[in-house]
Motif scaffolding. Structure first.
Motif, PDB file in Angstrom:
ATOM      1  N   GLY A   1       0.794  -1.221   0.000  1.00 55.78           N
ATOM      2  CA  GLY A   1       0.000   0.000   0.000  1.00 55.78           C
ATOM      3  C   GLY A   1       0.823   1.264   0.000  1.00 55.78           C
ATOM      4  O   GLY A   1       2.046   1.254  -0.168  1.00 55.78           O
ATOM      5  N   TRP A   2       0.107   2.371   0.178  1.00 48.93           N
ATOM      6  CA  TRP A   2       0.712   3.697   0.257  1.00 48.93           C
ATOM      7  C   TRP A   2       0.936   4.063   1.720  1.00 48.93           C
ATOM      8  O   TRP A   2       0.057   3.843   2.563  1.00 48.93           O
ATOM      9  N   PHE A   3       2.094   4.654   2.013  1.00 48.01           N
ATOM     10  CA  PHE A   3       2.451   5.013   3.380  1.00 48.01           C
ATOM     11  C   PHE A   3       3.111   6.386   3.386  1.00 48.01           C
ATOM     12  O   PHE A   3       3.968   6.676   2.548  1.00 48.01           O
ATOM     13  N   GLN A   4       2.737   7.208   4.348  1.00 47.82           N
ATOM     14  CA  GLN A   4       3.355   8.532   4.434  1.00 47.82           C
ATOM     15  C   GLN A   4       4.785   8.415   4.946  1.00 47.82           C
ATOM     16  O   GLN A   4       5.070   7.631   5.855  1.00 47.82           O
ATOM     17  N   VAL A   5       5.677   9.228   4.368  1.00 49.57           N
ATOM     18  CA  VAL A   5       7.080   9.254   4.807  1.00 49.57           C
ATOM     19  C   VAL A   5       7.573  10.666   5.085  1.00 49.57           C
ATOM     20  O   VAL A   5       8.766  10.866   5.332  1.00 49.57           O
ATOM     21  N   GLY A   6       6.679  11.647   5.054  1.00 43.49           N
ATOM     22  CA  GLY A   6       7.099  13.009   5.359  1.00 43.49           C
ATOM     23  C   GLY A   6       6.152  14.035   4.807  1.00 43.49           C
ATOM     24  O   GLY A   6       5.036  13.718   4.357  1.00 43.49           O
ATOM     25  N   TRP A   7       6.609  15.297   4.834  1.00 37.73           N
ATOM     26  CA  TRP A   7       5.849  16.426   4.315  1.00 37.73           C
ATOM     27  C   TRP A   7       6.679  17.128   3.247  1.00 37.73           C
ATOM     28  O   TRP A   7       7.908  17.220   3.340  1.00 37.73           O
ATOM     29  N   SER A   8       6.008  17.635   2.235  1.00 33.54           N
ATOM     30  CA  SER A   8       6.700  18.196   1.068  1.00 33.54           C
ATOM     31  C   SER A   8       7.662  19.317   1.432  1.00 33.54           C
ATOM     32  O   SER A   8       8.761  19.424   0.871  1.00 33.54           O
ATOM     33  N   LYS A   9       7.288  20.158   2.387  1.00 34.38           N
ATOM     34  CA  LYS A   9       8.134  21.302   2.722  1.00 34.38           C
ATOM     35  C   LYS A   9       9.416  20.898   3.436  1.00 34.38           C
ATOM     36  O   LYS A   9      10.319  21.728   3.603  1.00 34.38           O
ATOM     37  N   GLU A  10       9.519  19.637   3.872  1.00 35.70           N
ATOM     38  CA  GLU A  10      10.773  19.175   4.472  1.00 35.70           C
ATOM     39  C   GLU A  10      11.874  19.056   3.425  1.00 35.70           C
ATOM     40  O   GLU A  10      13.062  19.038   3.776  1.00 35.70           O
ATOM     41  N   ILE A  11      11.485  18.930   2.149  1.00 33.70           N
ATOM     42  CA  ILE A  11      12.470  18.723   1.084  1.00 33.70           C
ATOM     43  C   ILE A  11      12.261  19.799   0.016  1.00 33.70           C
ATOM     44  O   ILE A  11      11.519  19.595  -0.954  1.00 33.70           O
ATOM     45  N   PRO A  12      12.879  20.967   0.153  1.00 32.86           N
ATOM     46  CA  PRO A  12      12.758  22.009  -0.867  1.00 32.86           C
ATOM     47  C   PRO A  12      13.535  21.634  -2.120  1.00 32.86           C
ATOM     48  O   PRO A  12      14.239  20.617  -2.151  1.00 32.86           O
ATOM     49  N   ASN A  13      13.427  22.444  -3.149  1.00 33.67           N
ATOM     50  CA  ASN A  13      14.215  22.209  -4.356  1.00 33.67           C
ATOM     51  C   ASN A  13      15.699  22.146  -3.989  1.00 33.67           C
ATOM     52  O   ASN A  13      16.216  23.028  -3.291  1.00 33.67           O
ATOM     53  N   GLY A  14      16.365  21.078  -4.435  1.00 35.75           N
ATOM     54  CA  GLY A  14      17.764  20.885  -4.101  1.00 35.75           C
ATOM     55  C   GLY A  14      17.997  20.252  -2.742  1.00 35.75           C
ATOM     56  O   GLY A  14      19.140  20.101  -2.314  1.00 35.75           O
TER      57      GLY A  14
ATOM     58  N   GLU B   1      11.328  18.087  -8.908  1.00 34.37           N
ATOM     59  CA  GLU B   1      10.846  16.713  -8.984  1.00 34.37           C
ATOM     60  C   GLU B   1      11.393  15.890  -7.816  1.00 34.37           C
ATOM     61  O   GLU B   1      12.601  15.886  -7.548  1.00 34.37           O
ATOM     62  N   LEU B   2      10.502  15.176  -7.137  1.00 33.00           N
ATOM     63  CA  LEU B   2      10.896  14.362  -5.987  1.00 33.00           C
ATOM     64  C   LEU B   2      11.205  12.943  -6.424  1.00 33.00           C
ATOM     65  O   LEU B   2      10.480  12.344  -7.218  1.00 33.00           O
TER      66      LEU B   2
END
Length: 324
Positions: free
Chosen positions: A5-18, A39-40
């Motif tokens: 299944g799908w599982f959360q591993v974080g929030w988008s703002k934790e990983i900005p561009n670069g 792109e993540l």
């Protein structure tokens, strides 16, 4: 601890561009990185050269991730694209993982057979239009004030999601003055989603239902919850296995904006969200940390149908055959 299944591993703002973030889930060391164009990618973390962990000191160069040890570069598909001190690259890839970003949250697809995603996730907004039609812009940003993680808890995800049919624990675990009740034929199953609708009655309003909440659980990894009535907020709860003994638990809150407020979540609402909602997981954890899974539990009469249906449905997310 190996459900599909799908599982959360974080929030988008934790990983900005670069940005680069090390992770560990399903017993594997992983690295997530976001290219300079946004792109993540998530892939196995150890460089095939000499085994350095790309998440600790690795740097994004364009759309690739450079190893901190000797500068070998790997793209988002796990392919070696550059070795600084020789002309030819190596024909060996790092394992990549399917991921999805929705409403500011990062999800990882896990399938022991290596199959691509077999289903899609519910959406915190589009999936609830028939119940409460509100858009993301009507809520305060979720990160960082509406987000919290409990790391490496010795809790199996399946135990946490039994709350979705458990109306009686609210009184004893969360000190709720009233017991919610299951509505609309108790529950609905739709493939990868198990839906329940609860109602809270109010003594102040002639015992009428003044708040309901719609819960849509995706597999044994994530639960999407929308509250309607006295309060209109949304909660995403996720439990993601780290290894064979523990999980990371994520709680994310969308709280409606005050009229005309376009900024971040105000301090008074931050305090309320933390006290009234985020801490409910602390209360559940007092039980979950020490709970044993009872394969054939003794159930009260009102619990039998819903608990048995949920467990039968949950069993369908283990040992799935490969996709031909």
């Amino acid at each position: 601890m190996k459900p599909v299944g799908w599982f959360q591993v974080g929030w988008s703002k934790e990983i900005p561009n670069g940005g680069v973030k090390p992770m560990r889930y399903f017993g594997e060391d992983l690295v997530a990185f976001r290219s300079e164009t946004g792109e993540l990618s998530i892939m196995n973390a150890h460089c095939h050269h000499l085994g350095a962990h790309l998440g600790y000191g690795g740097k994004v160069v364009g759309n690739e991730l450079a190893c901190p040890y000797h500068g070998w570069r790997w793209n988002g598909e796990g392919k070696n694209t550059h070795i600084p001190y020789q002309e030819h690259t190596v024909n060996k890839r790092l394992k990549t993982w399917h991921s999805s970003e929705q409403h500011g949250c990062i999800f990882l697809w896990h399938d022991p057979t290596g199959a691509a995603p077999r289903w899609s996730l519910p959406h915190m907004f589009d999936s609830f239009r028939d119940y409460l039609d509100m858009d993301e812009e009507e809520f305060y940003p979720i990160y960082p004030h509406g987000a919290r993680i409990w790391s490496k808890e010795e809790v199996h995800p399946q135990i946490t999601f039994e709350n979705s049919v458990d109306s009686m624990h609210f009184r004893y675990v969360h000190d709720s003055p009233l017991d919610p009740e299951l509505l609309e034929q108790d529950y609905h199953q739709d493939g990868s989603v198990f839906r329940t609708l609860f109602g809270f009655r109010s003594i102040k309003h002639n015992n009428e239902i003044t708040m309901t909440f719609d819960t849509r659980t995706s597999g044994v990894g994530a639960s999407f919850n929308v509250f309607k009535g006295s309060y209109n907020y949304r909660v995403l709860f996720s439990a993601t296995p780290v290894d064979d003994s523990c999980s990371d638990l994520f709680n994310t809150i969308w709280w409606p904006r005050k009229p005309g407020d376009q900024g971040d979540m105000p301090e008074d609402i931050q305090a309320r969200v933390d006290k009234e909602i985020l801490t409910t997981v602390d209360e559940d954890l007092l039980v979950w940390r020490h709970q044993t899974y009872v394969n054939r539990p003794l159930l009260a009469k009102q619990d039998v149908r819903a608990f048995k249906a949920l467990r039968k449905w949950q069993a369908g997310f283990y040992d799935l055959p490969p996709v031909e």
